[in-house]
Design a protein around this motif. Structure first.
Motif, mmCIF file in Angstrom:
data_model
loop_
_atom_site.group_PDB
_atom_site.id
_atom_site.type_symbol
_atom_site.label_atom_id
_atom_site.label_comp_id
_atom_site.label_asym_id
_atom_site.label_seq_id
_atom_site.Cartn_x
_atom_site.Cartn_y
_atom_site.Cartn_z
ATOM 1 N N GLU A 1 52.639 52.820 6.711
ATOM 2 C CA GLU A 1 53.439 53.529 6.084
ATOM 3 C C GLU A 1 54.930 52.958 5.712
ATOM 4 O O GLU A 1 55.664 52.885 4.600
ATOM 5 C CB GLU A 1 53.998 54.899 6.342
ATOM 6 N N ARG B 1 50.219 57.673 -2.487
ATOM 7 C CA ARG B 1 51.259 56.893 -1.458
ATOM 8 C C ARG B 1 52.458 56.258 -2.383
ATOM 9 O O ARG B 1 53.627 56.562 -1.755
ATOM 10 C CB ARG B 1 50.526 56.197 -0.596
ATOM 11 N N ARG C 1 55.305 58.402 -4.531
ATOM 12 C CA ARG C 1 56.645 59.098 -3.673
ATOM 13 C C ARG C 1 57.744 58.219 -3.923
ATOM 14 O O ARG C 1 58.876 58.678 -3.780
ATOM 15 C CB ARG C 1 56.377 59.202 -2.154
#
Length: 228
Positions: free
Chosen positions: A21, A54, A57
């Motif tokens: 991440e 993902r 965002r």
């Protein structure tokens, strides 16, 4: 409608590969012009959807490069549709597109669709093996392919794909000379800022892919090298 005419740098992320991440955030907020999602093997609806969620965002434009009909996920800003011009297997030139239109024509927003003329120049790559890509003999033949894409087919993007190997600048320059209309993308084997600058001096847009997974810090450095 997405405008890729000013893109100088893009990252390509593979749904079949893992990225932490922290690194995904840094990649998406690096100043790159776009994130292209795509891969050759192991791409599924589920892993494409998960990666898109993902990326979404962040404010960076997100594009799906369609490599399999089973992994077409709604919600991207645009969809790049490759036509492999030197495919030895003719089914990879138009047949997947015909099959796709039979299934999805009613759902397509055409303003989001952009065709890419693909020229695969690394015979050892997975993409070359999958499509049985014909070898390109020299720079003159490469330029002829670019002219076919630009002048005959009127394709908006011509993509020179070395896929894991750094390309020959003379071959890329020949392709640029043949793309009189449209935009030249280059992808393959960029591992240093110097290589990024060299190819960006020839191509309109460079695409950095494998380096994201091999050395993400070095991948980030390519953005400043091209756009700094």
């Amino acid at each position: 409608m997405i405008d890729y005419s000013g893109w100088r740098h893009a990252f390509k992320l593979d749904p079949d590969k893992q990225i932490e991440e922290e690194w995904l955030e840094r990649i998406c907020e690096s100043g790159t012009d776009a994130i292209i999602v795509g891969g050759t093997l192991g791409v599924t609806y589920d892993n494409t959807l998960a990666l898109m969620a993902r990326i979404r965002r962040f404010a960076v434009p997100a594009v799906l490069e369609v490599s399999t009909l089973e992994a077409i996920v709604p919600g991207f800003d645009a969809y790049f549709i490759p036509l492999v011009l030197n495919a030895g297997d003719p089914d990879w030139i138009l047949q997947p597109h015909v099959a796709g239109l039979r299934r999805f024509a009613a759902y397509i927003h055409w303003e989001q669709i952009f065709a890419e003329g693909y020229l695969i120049l690394n015979p050892d790559s997975a993409a070359a093996r999958l499509t049985a890509a014909r070898p390109v003999a020299d720079a003159e033949e490469a330029r002829a392919y670019a002219r076919v894409a630009s002048k005959l087919c009127r394709l908006p993007i011509f993509y020179v794909e070395y896929s894991g190997r750094y390309g020959d600048p003379q071959m890329v320059a020949a392709c640029k000379a043949g793309v009189e209309e449209g935009r030249l993308f280059y992808g393959g084997g960029i591992t240093t800022p110097e290589q990024a600058r060299e190819m960006a001096a020839i191509a309109d847009t460079i695409v950095v892919g494998n380096l994201v997974y091999e050395d993400p810090e070095a991948a980030l450095a390519t953005v400043a090298a091209v756009k700094g």
